[in-house]
Scaffold this motif. Structure first.
Motif, PDB file in Angstrom:
ATOM      1  N   TRP A 184       0.853  -1.192   0.000  1.00 35.15           N
ATOM      2  CA  TRP A 184       0.000   0.000   0.000  1.00 35.15           C
ATOM      3  C   TRP A 184       0.886   1.238   0.000  1.00 35.15           C
ATOM      4  CZ3 TRP A 184      -4.643  -1.332  -1.234  1.00 35.15           C
ATOM      5  CH2 TRP A 184      -5.108  -2.601  -0.882  1.00 35.15           C
ATOM      6  N   LYS A 206      -3.983  -1.719   4.442  1.00 36.15           N
ATOM      7  CA  LYS A 206      -4.763  -0.726   3.700  1.00 36.15           C
ATOM      8  C   LYS A 206      -5.314   0.345   4.638  1.00 36.15           C
ATOM      9  CE  LYS A 206      -8.792  -1.664   1.593  1.00 36.15           C
ATOM     10  NZ  LYS A 206      -9.739  -2.112   0.573  1.00 36.15           N
ATOM     11  N   PHE A 228      -4.973   4.381   4.410  1.00 33.57           N
ATOM     12  CA  PHE A 228      -6.121   5.282   4.298  1.00 33.57           C
ATOM     13  C   PHE A 228      -6.134   6.285   5.452  1.00 33.57           C
ATOM     14  CE2 PHE A 228      -9.194   4.012   0.953  1.00 33.57           C
ATOM     15  CZ  PHE A 228      -8.327   3.169   0.290  1.00 33.57           C
ATOM     16  N   HIS A 274      -2.242  14.074  -0.196  1.00 32.04           N
ATOM     17  CA  HIS A 274      -1.693  12.726  -0.375  1.00 32.04           C
ATOM     18  C   HIS A 274      -2.770  11.826  -0.953  1.00 32.04           C
ATOM     19  CE1 HIS A 274       1.913  13.036   2.540  1.00 32.04           C
ATOM     20  NE2 HIS A 274       1.676  14.174   1.932  1.00 32.04           N
ATOM     21  N   THR A 275      -2.323  10.943  -1.793  1.00 28.26           N
ATOM     22  CA  THR A 275      -3.298  10.040  -2.404  1.00 28.26           C
ATOM     23  C   THR A 275      -2.699   8.657  -2.547  1.00 28.26           C
ATOM     24  OG1 THR A 275      -4.152   9.482  -4.586  1.00 28.26           O
ATOM     25  CG2 THR A 275      -2.650  11.314  -4.475  1.00 28.26           C
ATOM     26  N   PRO A 276      -3.489   7.655  -2.409  1.00 24.59           N
ATOM     27  CA  PRO A 276      -2.939   6.313  -2.580  1.00 24.59           C
ATOM     28  C   PRO A 276      -2.492   6.081  -4.012  1.00 24.59           C
ATOM     29  CG  PRO A 276      -5.298   6.221  -2.158  1.00 24.59           C
ATOM     30  CD  PRO A 276      -4.915   7.645  -2.107  1.00 24.59           C
ATOM     31  N   ILE A 277      -1.537   5.223  -4.142  1.00 26.66           N
ATOM     32  CA  ILE A 277      -1.033   4.886  -5.474  1.00 26.66           C
ATOM     33  C   ILE A 277      -1.408   3.447  -5.758  1.00 26.66           C
ATOM     34  CG2 ILE A 277       1.124   4.292  -6.635  1.00 26.66           C
ATOM     35  CD1 ILE A 277       2.193   6.923  -5.959  1.00 26.66           C
ATOM     36  N   LEU A 278      -1.829   3.230  -6.949  1.00 28.19           N
ATOM     37  CA  LEU A 278      -2.182   1.873  -7.333  1.00 28.19           C
ATOM     38  C   LEU A 278      -0.940   1.011  -7.239  1.00 28.19           C
ATOM     39  CD1 LEU A 278      -4.184   2.776 -10.518  1.00 28.19           C
ATOM     40  CD2 LEU A 278      -5.013   2.595  -8.205  1.00 28.19           C
ATOM     41  N   GLU A 323       0.026  -4.193  -9.961  1.00 35.06           N
ATOM     42  CA  GLU A 323      -1.296  -4.043 -10.539  1.00 35.06           C
ATOM     43  C   GLU A 323      -1.230  -3.153 -11.773  1.00 35.06           C
ATOM     44  OE1 GLU A 323      -4.069  -3.848  -7.029  1.00 35.06           O
ATOM     45  OE2 GLU A 323      -5.003  -2.482  -8.422  1.00 35.06           O
ATOM     46  N   THR A 324      -0.446  -2.096 -11.639  1.00 36.95           N
ATOM     47  CA  THR A 324      -0.312  -1.171 -12.754  1.00 36.95           C
ATOM     48  C   THR A 324       0.248  -1.875 -13.963  1.00 36.95           C
ATOM     49  OG1 THR A 324       0.328   0.346 -11.045  1.00 36.95           O
ATOM     50  CG2 THR A 324       0.496   1.115 -13.302  1.00 36.95           C
ATOM     51  N   GLY A 329      -1.585  -2.289 -17.404  1.00 33.93           N
ATOM     52  CA  GLY A 329      -0.960  -1.716 -18.577  1.00 33.93           C
ATOM     53  C   GLY A 329      -0.888  -2.729 -19.708  1.00 33.93           C
ATOM     54  N   SER A 377       2.574   3.882 -19.054  1.00 34.62           N
ATOM     55  CA  SER A 377       3.338   4.775 -18.194  1.00 34.62           C
ATOM     56  C   SER A 377       3.850   4.030 -16.971  1.00 34.62           C
ATOM     57  CB  SER A 377       2.471   5.940 -17.759  1.00 34.62           C
ATOM     58  OG  SER A 377       1.288   5.460 -17.197  1.00 34.62           O
ATOM     59  N   GLY A 378       3.038   3.070 -16.514  1.00 38.16           N
ATOM     60  CA  GLY A 378       3.497   2.203 -15.453  1.00 38.16           C
ATOM     61  C   GLY A 378       3.939   2.969 -14.234  1.00 38.16           C
ATOM     62  N   PHE A 386       3.982   7.235 -11.984  1.00 38.42           N
ATOM     63  CA  PHE A 386       3.644   7.433 -10.577  1.00 38.42           C
ATOM     64  C   PHE A 386       4.773   8.107  -9.831  1.00 38.42           C
ATOM     65  CE2 PHE A 386      -0.314   5.967 -10.831  1.00 38.42           C
ATOM     66  CZ  PHE A 386      -0.422   4.692 -11.352  1.00 38.42           C
ATOM     67  N   ARG A 403       4.505  11.635 -10.494  1.00 36.31           N
ATOM     68  CA  ARG A 403       3.399  12.263  -9.791  1.00 36.31           C
ATOM     69  C   ARG A 403       3.731  12.442  -8.312  1.00 36.31           C
ATOM     70  NH1 ARG A 403      -1.974   9.389 -10.982  1.00 36.31           N
ATOM     71  NH2 ARG A 403      -1.203   9.715 -13.069  1.00 36.31           N
ATOM     72  N   ARG A 409      -6.922   5.521 -20.777  1.00 38.24           N
ATOM     73  CA  ARG A 409      -6.229   6.362 -21.758  1.00 38.24           C
ATOM     74  C   ARG A 409      -7.187   7.326 -22.412  1.00 38.24           C
ATOM     75  NH1 ARG A 409      -4.019   1.404 -22.620  1.00 38.24           N
ATOM     76  NH2 ARG A 409      -1.835   1.202 -22.052  1.00 38.24           N
ATOM     77  N   ARG A 450      -7.681   2.645 -12.277  1.00 43.36           N
ATOM     78  CA  ARG A 450      -6.929   3.537 -13.171  1.00 43.36           C
ATOM     79  C   ARG A 450      -7.845   4.568 -13.791  1.00 43.36           C
ATOM     80  NH1 ARG A 450      -1.681   2.201 -15.909  1.00 43.36           N
ATOM     81  NH2 ARG A 450      -1.661   4.396 -15.473  1.00 43.36           N
ATOM     82  N   VAL A 485      -9.101   2.031  -3.268  1.00 45.47           N
ATOM     83  CA  VAL A 485      -8.003   2.878  -3.711  1.00 45.47           C
ATOM     84  C   VAL A 485      -8.478   3.845  -4.794  1.00 45.47           C
ATOM     85  CG1 VAL A 485      -5.737   2.860  -4.781  1.00 45.47           C
ATOM     86  CG2 VAL A 485      -6.319   1.135  -3.104  1.00 45.47           C
ATOM     87  N   LYS A 515      -8.579   7.866  -4.570  1.00 47.41           N
ATOM     88  CA  LYS A 515      -7.968   8.781  -5.543  1.00 47.41           C
ATOM     89  C   LYS A 515      -8.977   9.824  -5.978  1.00 47.41           C
ATOM     90  CE  LYS A 515      -4.455   7.803  -8.140  1.00 47.41           C
ATOM     91  NZ  LYS A 515      -3.233   7.718  -7.377  1.00 47.41           N
ATOM     92  N   VAL A 553      -9.619  12.300  -3.148  1.00 46.65           N
ATOM     93  CA  VAL A 553      -8.533  13.256  -2.949  1.00 46.65           C
ATOM     94  C   VAL A 553      -8.459  14.216  -4.137  1.00 46.65           C
ATOM     95  CG1 VAL A 553      -6.046  13.461  -2.730  1.00 46.65           C
ATOM     96  CG2 VAL A 553      -7.239  11.683  -1.496  1.00 46.65           C
ATOM     97  N   LEU A 579     -13.675   1.426   4.434  1.00 52.42           N
ATOM     98  CA  LEU A 579     -12.475   2.270   4.429  1.00 52.42           C
ATOM     99  C   LEU A 579     -12.582   3.376   3.396  1.00 52.42           C
ATOM    100  CD1 LEU A 579      -9.365  -0.038   4.715  1.00 52.42           C
ATOM    101  CD2 LEU A 579     -10.057   1.811   6.212  1.00 52.42           C
ATOM    102  N   LEU A 617     -12.849   7.446   4.030  1.00 45.94           N
ATOM    103  CA  LEU A 617     -11.952   8.459   3.466  1.00 45.94           C
ATOM    104  C   LEU A 617     -12.743   9.463   2.633  1.00 45.94           C
ATOM    105  CD1 LEU A 617      -8.953   9.196   3.278  1.00 45.94           C
ATOM    106  CD2 LEU A 617      -8.919   8.056   1.092  1.00 45.94           C
TER     107      LEU A 617
END
Lengths: 532, 705
Positions: free
Chosen positions: A405, A416, A420, A429-433, A437-438, A442, A520-521, A525, A528, B166, B192, B217, B221, B224, B243, B247
């Motif tokens: 996480w 998790k 959160f 702040h924001t969670p990143i995948l 998974e990315t 992708g 972008s994978g 991130f 960002r 995309r 995504r 998640v 996102k 936020v 959760l 948030l």
């Protein structure tokens, strides 16, 4: 509970069940039943001992080498039961004997320490080392002989209180109390004792738990089991109570006690209502606090020591010997004991203004190591996290590398809800995948993109009405000439992977920078997160 | 014909008014060419346009009028069809339309780039939900060529299963002022895509119903990224847990409307939600883990709830609802359908506390009594809508107790209240003069006597459901006095004959929806009357009206607005009738000809030729062959949902070819389970990758109606 312990437990319960199934065989009264455990102390049973320590038996078979059993059976003869020999014994005499033994053990320790030092110094000179070893072995042997003679003098002081209450327990008691003194007959033997003692204690604890878990069935055998389990309960009680504060049910490892470091925060004892003890630094850092008076082996816990002591003779197997020592003295109102950290200036030090005492010695140890010692244990996986308490390292290692996480600020979390909570706390702040998974998405998107391209070609083929396609599609069409093959499944697969590169390029021609098909994978991130 | 403002139905009517409309491609290519020769005002300013002249001399007076005057003219044309006619005949109007057009609904992917390019000036609302075969590449390219949609505020991508992150990223980057996005039922949408949405920070309204891939998640996102979000629908997003909601409620303090239906959330999330001070509308249909304890959080919370929906929450009881009412004295809408069976006194007394505000009360499936209705009637005098569907114990007395005190009732739902008779209808008619909607399905005791009073007194009546009420022609005659009727459901009323339909057709000219399911008495003559009278009819169901023949369909073919036509089991109709429908009803979007055993390839050819807007079709059990199927699926560019069960004359190759010809736009497919093993895996994989859901049915072949 760590997996190994769990496995042991399971195997134990399983073996219990198996035992129930095989009871006719086990209950054959005419069959002598020879038991032994890993310490090579033979628990010989008489024929009428219908229900020996079967869990120990199976336990040890599963855990350790079977040759112990063979050896035990060969080396040690069952010795007649001494249950009924109730002999009076003088505690003072025993105490003096014990203190003598203690001195002897310290001598042994010194010798061993000198060996280790000499090993360090003369590691290159093999001959000198051998000579040293021989010398030390001789010393050891003499001390051990002394020890054995001393132990032999203690032997007759066996008092079995359990016999009268319950027949099956009596059986058990007789088994436990079966003579083993002759088992200790050499340095090799002692070494084995030392090596095996700790696992044995834990295994025993597990066994007892296994008993409790299995003790609900109704047969006579199970009743026996149950009563056996009752004793097990007592043992567990002993074990627990011997911990001093009863905070831990697992006597071997330190893991689960960590929280008691700060556990005292909740209780608001008025100052002066408790006795403050302060251990010295050396005392705190000593690896063991309890030492076997016979063999000198050190233990972290008194309970483990008592478990160990059983191997030294019948007199240590009595409930009185197994019980928590200070419990007897508990009749008088004992003053609550709290501990102070020897580090001056620490909040846990009694000189501190807002002194918060530590509850147990274990808390003192963990606190001192965590707060005032170097963090010498480094996680071998991440090579970054350091710990001063090895249990902390083990706990960390369980989760290390599984911090999936991620927050945009770069912080990682293993859970998790923690992530959160963090995200909720900090603005922006924001969670990143998750990274993997990315990657997966992708790839699947690439596949999808290619299929889209193939589909455009396909739809052109089947465009019965001949309606016009706009420029973009034609352009894309040019980009993926091989997409025509999508009509056979094989080519479809091939297109997924073969045509990957052509698609993004054609898309770039069309849409310039606003639209990128490149996966972008994780790089995206990172970028960002950098912004944040 | 490629686009329409508001509703797609307007397109064909306008198309018919233009001289050369049959071929959509030609009408498309003309403005296309024009576009290429003369670059049209990307940076338009009114001053410039006044001096701008049409380069080609024309005898029309329109060519000399400046564009701003044309805009004024267009603004005075209320009918979208008329506006369309104008812009089809005049280039000036086309430009004027481009300047004033606010909403766009795209029906073809091919037209998307040119439409976006033309209307990007003032476009505020873009609906891409009916656009078939839309994917990331096409969308991104179209957005790119449009040069940015700077004014766009509302975007609808519902059911656009081909759209991924995309495409969304490209689209959102081009729409800086976007406020509302609808991604409902894009089942492939996941975190995504949510992250892409979050990048457009100003979103106020987001609908993500059944976006199955979205987890906590993704929601985080979004929360936020879009802190100003006001309306959020995450119905059926099964991966979202407490959760994420927690948030969300911490980050999006402006949330007003929240839909959590069918989520696996627990009471904990209600604790978080209770802190949302601006929350007005909370929908929690089917949240089985929510209980009274959770609703108690709402009581003590700081919400400003106006509407709460706890229907189908099996663990919610009266007490929970009472505590909600205690905390929110301004509640206007309560939906507690199918959650607890008893109307207990505490609840009824609590209703008194919100007597001034409560407008909508739905208590479907309750056990009720006359006394409780008396209390409701006494307390809630401002009630506008009452839902009593499947309530046990609803009698005439109950209804009269209720309506005597609630003259403002507009919607009365009496579905499956079997005990209700004409007396109840008379009571309703006498007291509720403003009644607009009467739903009385399966109230088999009502007859023409009650409906006579309804028809006399309730002249505002717009929607009537009389399914399974066994009414006759006389009742229809009484009902036909309500000339405002837009929806009339007469399913399972076999006593109805052409005579009754004639009354409806001649009086209810505003009818939009008519259901004649299994009205076996209806024949071609009745359809002729309906078709002649109800010119705006959009939806017609005449399944199993077995007497209907091609003749009736020919009458119907004059219904230009017809969108949805269901005619299952009409054994007498043939391809000639279907061809007439296809030729006449150009705006047809849904067609169901299941079990029409005489409908063959010829009808499919006709449909392929003329029904360019057809989106859903059911031709199960029809004797069509490979050729017809391939032609149909290959040609219809809008087709997204096809039900192709038991096509006995279609071979495996036929299926294979037809599906390959249409795989990129199909979103739903119904096939016989056995085909699963015969169709090539590659094809199925392609369909799946495109987001097409295949429903495999294993029904034995039984012919007959």
């Amino acid at each position: 509970m760590d997996p190994k312990r769990r496995r042991i437990l399971e195997s134990t319960t399983k073996s219990c069940a198996q035992m129930v199934g095989d009871r006719s065989r086990n209950f054959n009264p005419g069959q002598p039943f020879i038991q032994c455990n890993t310490t090579n102390l033979c628990y010989g049973g008489k024929p009428e001992q219908t229900f020996p320590e079967f869990p120990l038996d199976t336990e040890n078979q599963s855990l350790y080498q079977p040759e112990h059993e063979v050896k035990g059976a060969n080396q040690f003869k069952p010795i007649p039961n001494v249950n009924n020999a109730i002999l009076d014994w003088d505690p003072r005499l025993v105490l003096s004997n014990l203190s003598f033994l203690e001195q002897k053990i310290h001598q042994v320790q010194d010798i061993v320490r000198s060996i280790s030092n000499q090993e360090g110094q003369f590691s290159n000179r093999a001959n000198a080392m051998v000579a040293q070893q021989q010398l030390v072995t001789a010393d050891l042997t003499s001390i051990i002989i002394q020890l054995i003679s001393m132990a032999g003098s203690l032997l007759p002081s066996v008092k079995n209180t359990l016999v009268s209450t319950n027949p099956s327990v009596g059986h058990l008691g007789s088994i436990v109390g079966a003579q083993t003194s002759s088992g200790i007959n050499g340095g090799q033997q002692q070494n084995e004792v030392m090596r095996m003692e700790v696992p044995k204690a834990s295994a025993y604890d597990d066994l007892i738990e296994g008993f409790n878990g299995d003790g609900n069935e109704g047969s006579e055998l199970i009743n026996g089991l149950k009563s056996h389990g009752n004793e097990g309960d007592e043992l567990i009680k002993c074990l627990k109570s011997s911990e001093g504060e009863g905070t831990e049910s697992v006597p071997v490892e330190d893991h689960d006690v960590k929280d008691c470091d700060d556990g005292v925060d909740g209780e608001n004892l008025p100052p002066g209502s408790y006795e403050v003890l302060q251990l010295e630094k050396e005392e705190i850092l000593a690896p063991h606090t309890h030492f076997c008076t016979i063999c000198g082996k050190g233990f972290k816990r008194d309970a483990n020591l008592r478990m160990h002591m059983r191997g030294h003779g019948d007199e240590y197997k009595t409930p009185a010997a197994l019980a928590k020592p200070n419990k007897e003295a508990s009749s008088e109102p004992a003053l609550i004991k709290r501990y102070s950290c020897p580090f001056v200036g620490c909040k846990r030090n009694k000189e501190h203004k807002k002194f918060q005492p530590l509850k147990t010695i274990l808390c003192v140890k963990n606190h001192y190591k965590r707060s005032h010692c170097d963090k010498s244990f480094i996680c071998s996986r991440c090579n970054t996290k350091k710990f001063s308490v090895i249990a902390d390292l083990k706990t960390h290692e369980k989760h290390c590398g599984r911090d999936k996480w991620l927050c945009s600020c770069g912080t990682t979390f293993s859970r998790k809800d923690k992530l959160f909570g963090h995200v909720a706390l900090f603005q922006g702040h924001t969670p990143i995948l998750a990274v993997d998974e990315t990657k997966v998405s992708g790839i699947s998107d690439q596949v999808r993109g290619n299929e889209v391209m193939n589909g455009i070609v396909g739809s052109m083929d089947y465009n019965f009405a001949g309606s016009t396609l706009d420029d973009v599609q034609i352009l894309n069409d040019r980009g993926v000439d091989d997409g025509r093959g999508c009509f056979s499944p094989m080519n479809f697969d091939a297109c997924n992977f073969g045509g990957l590169d052509e698609f993004p390029r054609s898309a770039f021609e069309v849409s310039e920078s606003s639209f990128s098909f490149l996966p972008s994978g994780s790089s995206g991130f990172i970028q960002r997160s950098g912004e944040n | 014909m490629l686009c329409s403002a508001g509703i797609p139905a307007s397109t064909p009517s306008s198309a018919s008014s233009t001289p050369s409309s049959p071929s959509p491609t030609s009408s498309l290519s003309r403005p296309e060419k024009r576009r290429k020769t003369a670059a049209l005002f990307p940076n338009y300013s009114p001053g410039k346009v006044t001096t701008m002249r049409n380069p080609q001399p024309s005898d029309s007076i329109l060519t000399v009028l400046p564009v701003d005057l044309l805009v004024q003219i267009l603004d005075r044309l209320p009918d979208t069809g008329d506006r369309k006619s104008c812009r089809l005949v005049s280039r000036g109007f086309l430009r004027a339309e481009a300047l004033r057009r606010r909403a766009l609904r795209v029906l073809r992917r091919e037209a998307l780039p040119s439409l976006l390019r033309r209307y990007s000036f003032a476009l505020e609302s873009l609906d891409l939900s009916p656009c078939p075969a839309l994917d990331d590449a096409a969308l991104a390219a179209a957005v790119h060529t449009s040069g940015g949609l700077r004014t766009l505020k509302t975007l609808c991508l519902a059911r656009a299963t081909g759209i991924g992150w995309r495409g969304l990223e490209a689209l959102l980057a081009a729409c800086p002022r976007l406020e509302a996005v609808d991604l409902s039922y894009c089942v492939g949408v996941g975190d995504r895509e949510a992250a892409a949405l979050a990048a457009a920070g100003g979103l106020r309204e987001v609908r993500l119903d059944k976006c199955l891939g979205i987890t906590d998640v993704g929601l985080a996102k979004l929360a936020v990224g879009c802190p100003v979000i006001e309306t959020l629908g995450i119905k059926w997003c099964m991966e979202i847990s407490d959760l994420g909601i927690d948030l969300l409620s911490k980050k999006c303090r402006d949330l007003k409307v929240l839909d959590l239906s069918y989520l696996k959330v627990t009471n904990f999330c209600l604790q978080s939600i209770s802190c949302l001070g601006k929350l007005e509308d909370l929908t929690m249909v089917g949240c089985s883990q929510i209980s009274d304890e959770g609703l108690r959080f709402l009581k003590n919370g700081s919400n400003s709830l106006r509407s709460i929906d706890v229907s189908r929450c099996s663990n919610v009881s009266t007490l929970g609802l009472v505590s909600v009412i205690e905390g929110h004295k301004c509640l206007q809408k309560i939906n507690a359908g199918d959650c607890f069976p008893e109307l207990v006194p505490p609840f009824l007394t609590m209703l008194g506390d919100i007597r001034h505000t409560l407008k909508v009360l739905k208590i479907d499936g309750f056990h009720v009594s006359a006394s409780s209705f008396w209390i409701i009637g006494m307390d809630c005098k401002h009630l506008e809508e009452i839902g009593l569907a499947k309530c046990k114990g609803v009698t005439d007395q109950c209804i009269s107790e209720l309506v005597t005190h609630c003259p403002g009732l507009r919607t009365v739902d009496l579905t499956c209240c079997h005990l209700v008779t004409d007396n109840a209808l008379i009571a309703i008619a006498d007291h509720c003069k403003r009644l607009e909607c009467l739903l009385s399905e399966s109230c088999s005791l009502i007859s023409e006597k009650g409906l006579d009073r309804i028809g006399t007194c309730c002249s505002d009546l717009k929607e009537v459901d009389l399914t399974d009420c066994h009414i006759n022609d006389t009742a229809l005659k009484c009902l036909s006095r309500c000339s405002e009727l837009t929806m009339l459901k007469l399913g399972l009323c076999p006593n109805i004959s052409d005579k009754g339909l004639f009354h409806i057709g001649s009086n209810c000219r505003k009818l939009l929806e008519l259901d004649l399911y299994r009205c076996t008495g209806a024949t071609d003559g009745g359809l002729a009357a309906i078709a002649a009278g109800c010119k705006n009819l959009k939806k017609l169901n005449m399944c199993y009206c077995t007497q209907i023949t091609d003749e009736g369909l020919k009458h119907l073919s004059c219904l230009k607005e017809l969108l949805d036509l269901e005619m299952r089991g009409l054994v007498h109709i043939t391809s000639a009738g279907i061809a007439a429908i296809a030729f006449g009803c150009r705006s047809l979007v849904e067609l169901d000809v299941k079990r029409c055993y005489s409908v063959d390839d010829a009808s499919l050819w006709a449909l392929a030729q003329y029904s360019k807007n057809l989106r859903q079709i059911n031709i199960s059990y029809c004797p069509v062959t490979d050729m017809g199927l391939c032609k149909l699926l290959g040609t219809l560019r809008c087709l997204q949902d096809a039900k192709l069960v038991h096509l006995m004359r279609v071979s495996i190759e036929g299926y294979e070819l037809a599906l390959r010809a249409s795989w990129d736009r199909l979103k739903k497919l119904k096939l016989l389970g056995g085909l699963r093993h015969f169709l090539s895996p590659g094809l199925l994989q392609m369909l799946k990758a495109r987001g097409c859901r295949i429903r495999w049915v294993d029904k034995p072949l039984v012919l007959g109606v």
